[in-house]
Design a protein around this motif. Structure first.
Motif, PDB file in Angstrom:
ATOM      1  N   GLY A 108      29.206  26.808  34.968  1.00  0.00           N
ATOM      2  CA  GLY A 108      30.634  27.041  34.874  1.00  0.00           C
ATOM      3  C   GLY A 108      31.123  27.892  36.020  1.00  0.00           C
ATOM      4  N   ILE A 109      32.401  28.177  35.954  1.00  0.00           N
ATOM      5  CA  ILE A 109      33.067  28.958  36.992  1.00  0.00           C
ATOM      6  C   ILE A 109      33.404  30.337  36.423  1.00  0.00           C
ATOM      7  CG2 ILE A 109      35.110  29.064  38.496  1.00  0.00           C
ATOM      8  CD1 ILE A 109      33.187  26.729  39.123  1.00  0.00           C
ATOM      9  N   ILE A 110      33.105  31.373  37.200  1.00  0.00           N
ATOM     10  CA  ILE A 110      33.436  32.739  36.782  1.00  0.00           C
ATOM     11  C   ILE A 110      34.956  32.886  36.788  1.00  0.00           C
ATOM     12  CG2 ILE A 110      33.318  35.184  37.393  1.00  0.00           C
ATOM     13  CD1 ILE A 110      30.575  34.634  38.630  1.00  0.00           C
ATOM     14  N   THR A 111      35.496  33.333  35.630  1.00  0.00           N
ATOM     15  CA  THR A 111      36.940  33.549  35.532  1.00  0.00           C
ATOM     16  C   THR A 111      37.298  35.026  35.463  1.00  0.00           C
ATOM     17  OG1 THR A 111      36.912  33.336  33.127  1.00  0.00           O
ATOM     18  CG2 THR A 111      37.349  31.326  34.407  1.00  0.00           C
ATOM     19  N   GLU A 112      36.293  35.856  35.108  1.00  0.00           N
ATOM     20  CA  GLU A 112      36.563  37.283  34.979  1.00  0.00           C
ATOM     21  C   GLU A 112      35.250  38.052  35.015  1.00  0.00           C
ATOM     22  OE1 GLU A 112      38.811  40.229  31.763  1.00  0.00           O
ATOM     23  OE2 GLU A 112      38.896  38.066  31.484  1.00  0.00           O
ATOM     24  N   ILE A 113      35.302  39.254  35.572  1.00  0.00           N
ATOM     25  CA  ILE A 113      34.137  40.153  35.591  1.00  0.00           C
ATOM     26  C   ILE A 113      34.598  41.475  35.004  1.00  0.00           C
ATOM     27  CG2 ILE A 113      32.458  41.357  37.051  1.00  0.00           C
ATOM     28  CD1 ILE A 113      32.793  39.045  39.084  1.00  0.00           C
ATOM     29  N   LYS A 114      33.892  41.940  33.956  1.00  0.00           N
ATOM     30  CA  LYS A 114      34.275  43.172  33.266  1.00  0.00           C
ATOM     31  C   LYS A 114      33.092  44.101  33.117  1.00  0.00           C
ATOM     32  CE  LYS A 114      38.191  43.126  30.442  1.00  0.00           C
ATOM     33  NZ  LYS A 114      39.013  42.419  29.576  1.00  0.00           N
ATOM     34  N   CYS A 115      33.314  45.366  33.381  1.00  0.00           N
ATOM     35  CA  CYS A 115      32.297  46.390  33.153  1.00  0.00           C
ATOM     36  C   CYS A 115      32.648  47.137  31.874  1.00  0.00           C
ATOM     37  CB  CYS A 115      32.247  47.366  34.316  1.00  0.00           C
ATOM     38  SG  CYS A 115      31.654  46.619  35.835  1.00  0.00           S
ATOM     39  N   LEU A 116      31.683  47.210  30.977  1.00  0.00           N
ATOM     40  CA  LEU A 116      31.835  47.972  29.745  1.00  0.00           C
ATOM     41  C   LEU A 116      30.663  48.937  29.669  1.00  0.00           C
ATOM     42  CD1 LEU A 116      32.769  45.023  27.357  1.00  0.00           C
ATOM     43  CD2 LEU A 116      34.314  46.739  28.277  1.00  0.00           C
ATOM     44  N   GLY A 117      30.904  50.161  30.054  1.00  0.00           N
ATOM     45  CA  GLY A 117      29.827  51.142  30.116  1.00  0.00           C
ATOM     46  C   GLY A 117      28.819  50.748  31.186  1.00  0.00           C
ATOM     47  N   MET A 160      20.738  40.097  41.672  1.00  0.00           N
ATOM     48  CA  MET A 160      21.754  39.254  41.091  1.00  0.00           C
ATOM     49  C   MET A 160      23.036  39.328  41.902  1.00  0.00           C
ATOM     50  SD  MET A 160      21.260  37.436  38.383  1.00  0.00           S
ATOM     51  CE  MET A 160      19.558  37.336  38.003  1.00  0.00           C
ATOM     52  N   GLY A 161      23.531  40.484  42.130  1.00  0.00           N
ATOM     53  CA  GLY A 161      24.820  40.905  42.648  1.00  0.00           C
ATOM     54  C   GLY A 161      25.681  39.935  43.435  1.00  0.00           C
ATOM     55  N   ASP A 162      26.797  40.463  43.827  1.00  0.00           N
ATOM     56  CA  ASP A 162      27.771  39.776  44.677  1.00  0.00           C
ATOM     57  C   ASP A 162      28.346  38.504  44.080  1.00  0.00           C
ATOM     58  OD1 ASP A 162      27.452  41.811  46.483  1.00  0.00           O
ATOM     59  OD2 ASP A 162      26.075  40.697  47.756  1.00  0.00           O
ATOM     60  N   PHE A 163      28.491  38.438  42.786  1.00  0.00           N
ATOM     61  CA  PHE A 163      29.195  37.322  42.168  1.00  0.00           C
ATOM     62  C   PHE A 163      30.677  37.646  42.188  1.00  0.00           C
ATOM     63  CE2 PHE A 163      25.004  36.765  40.159  1.00  0.00           C
ATOM     64  CZ  PHE A 163      24.816  35.416  40.404  1.00  0.00           C
ATOM     65  N   LYS A 164      31.487  36.613  42.374  1.00  0.00           N
ATOM     66  CA  LYS A 164      32.930  36.796  42.435  1.00  0.00           C
ATOM     67  C   LYS A 164      33.616  35.769  41.553  1.00  0.00           C
ATOM     68  CE  LYS A 164      32.734  38.517  47.089  1.00  0.00           C
ATOM     69  NZ  LYS A 164      32.323  38.067  48.370  1.00  0.00           N
ATOM     70  N   VAL A 165      34.840  36.089  41.150  1.00  0.00           N
ATOM     71  CA  VAL A 165      35.650  35.137  40.401  1.00  0.00           C
ATOM     72  C   VAL A 165      35.767  33.870  41.248  1.00  0.00           C
ATOM     73  CG1 VAL A 165      37.965  34.670  39.503  1.00  0.00           C
ATOM     74  CG2 VAL A 165      36.902  36.913  39.113  1.00  0.00           C
ATOM     75  N   GLY A 166      35.538  32.728  40.624  1.00  0.00           N
ATOM     76  CA  GLY A 166      35.604  31.446  41.320  1.00  0.00           C
ATOM     77  C   GLY A 166      34.236  30.873  41.669  1.00  0.00           C
ATOM     78  N   ASN A 167      33.178  31.704  41.625  1.00  0.00           N
ATOM     79  CA  ASN A 167      31.815  31.219  41.901  1.00  0.00           C
ATOM     80  C   ASN A 167      31.339  30.317  40.775  1.00  0.00           C
ATOM     81  OD1 ASN A 167      30.552  34.343  43.261  1.00  0.00           O
ATOM     82  ND2 ASN A 167      31.442  32.643  44.352  1.00  0.00           N
ATOM     83  N   GLU A 168      30.616  29.254  41.140  1.00  0.00           N
ATOM     84  CA  GLU A 168      29.945  28.449  40.134  1.00  0.00           C
ATOM     85  C   GLU A 168      28.605  29.115  39.849  1.00  0.00           C
ATOM     86  OE1 GLU A 168      28.635  23.934  38.960  1.00  0.00           O
ATOM     87  OE2 GLU A 168      28.924  24.371  41.069  1.00  0.00           O
ATOM     88  N   VAL A 169      28.273  29.237  38.558  1.00  0.00           N
ATOM     89  CA  VAL A 169      27.028  29.892  38.155  1.00  0.00           C
ATOM     90  C   VAL A 169      26.360  29.079  37.056  1.00  0.00           C
ATOM     91  CG1 VAL A 169      27.739  32.221  38.823  1.00  0.00           C
ATOM     92  CG2 VAL A 169      28.255  31.394  36.515  1.00  0.00           C
ATOM     93  N   TYR A 170      25.105  29.424  36.795  1.00  0.00           N
ATOM     94  CA  TYR A 170      24.299  28.758  35.768  1.00  0.00           C
ATOM     95  C   TYR A 170      23.799  29.811  34.798  1.00  0.00           C
ATOM     96  CZ  TYR A 170      24.531  24.855  38.934  1.00  0.00           C
ATOM     97  OH  TYR A 170      25.007  23.843  39.722  1.00  0.00           O
ATOM     98  N   PHE A 171      23.703  29.436  33.522  1.00  0.00           N
ATOM     99  CA  PHE A 171      23.254  30.371  32.501  1.00  0.00           C
ATOM    100  C   PHE A 171      22.614  29.594  31.353  1.00  0.00           C
ATOM    101  CE2 PHE A 171      27.581  29.158  31.650  1.00  0.00           C
ATOM    102  CZ  PHE A 171      27.701  29.056  30.270  1.00  0.00           C
ATOM    103  N   ALA A 172      21.822  30.304  30.566  1.00  0.00           N
ATOM    104  CA  ALA A 172      21.176  29.690  29.400  1.00  0.00           C
ATOM    105  C   ALA A 172      22.096  29.879  28.204  1.00  0.00           C
ATOM    106  CB  ALA A 172      19.825  30.345  29.138  1.00  0.00           C
TER     107      ALA A 172
END
Length: 128
Positions: free
Chosen positions: A24-33, A1-13
């Protein structure tokens, strides 16, 4: 999967409607645990979605292939215990295979399984 960055266009279900692909466009990436969440702004409605990293894809064709595989796993799960016309009729009698006219809701996996089994067992084309 990796190497996604803020601003990348991505697809999801979209969980709200099975097998619906959104982009949509990635606006934020957060790690929770141990989990990494991606905040995505929808390309059409501009709504915000939180999606797990492992549930996003770079191309629409990638996610459609994954969803198709998941769909047919469920179809085959329905089909696994139906081998005869008797089994098929019992299944159809005990399950609601209609499409709700108000919201279009139905159990698509069951409808597809019955359609395929009717063709395999009886040689009958039921349509869509």
């Amino acid at each position: 999967m990796g190497d996604f960055k803020v601003g990348n266009e991505v697809y999801f279900a979209w969980d709200g409607e099975p097998y619906t692909v959104k982009s949509g466009i990635i606006t934020e990436i957060k790690c929770l645990g141990d989990l990494t969440y991606i905040k995505i702004q929808d390309s059409i409605t501009h709504g915000i979605y939180r999606v797990l990293l492992e549930e996003i894809y770079r191309t629409e064709s990638e996610i459609k292939a994954v969803l198709k595989r998941e769909f047919y796993v469920k179809v085959n799960e329905v089909k696994k215990d139906i081998h005869t016309l008797k089994d098929l009729l019992k299944f159809m009698y005990n399950n609601d295979l209609t499409i709700d006219e108000d919201d279009g809701h139905c159990v698509r996996e069951e409808r597809v399984a019955v359609r395929e089994l009717a063709k395999e067992i009886c040689g009958i084309e039921l349509g869509e």
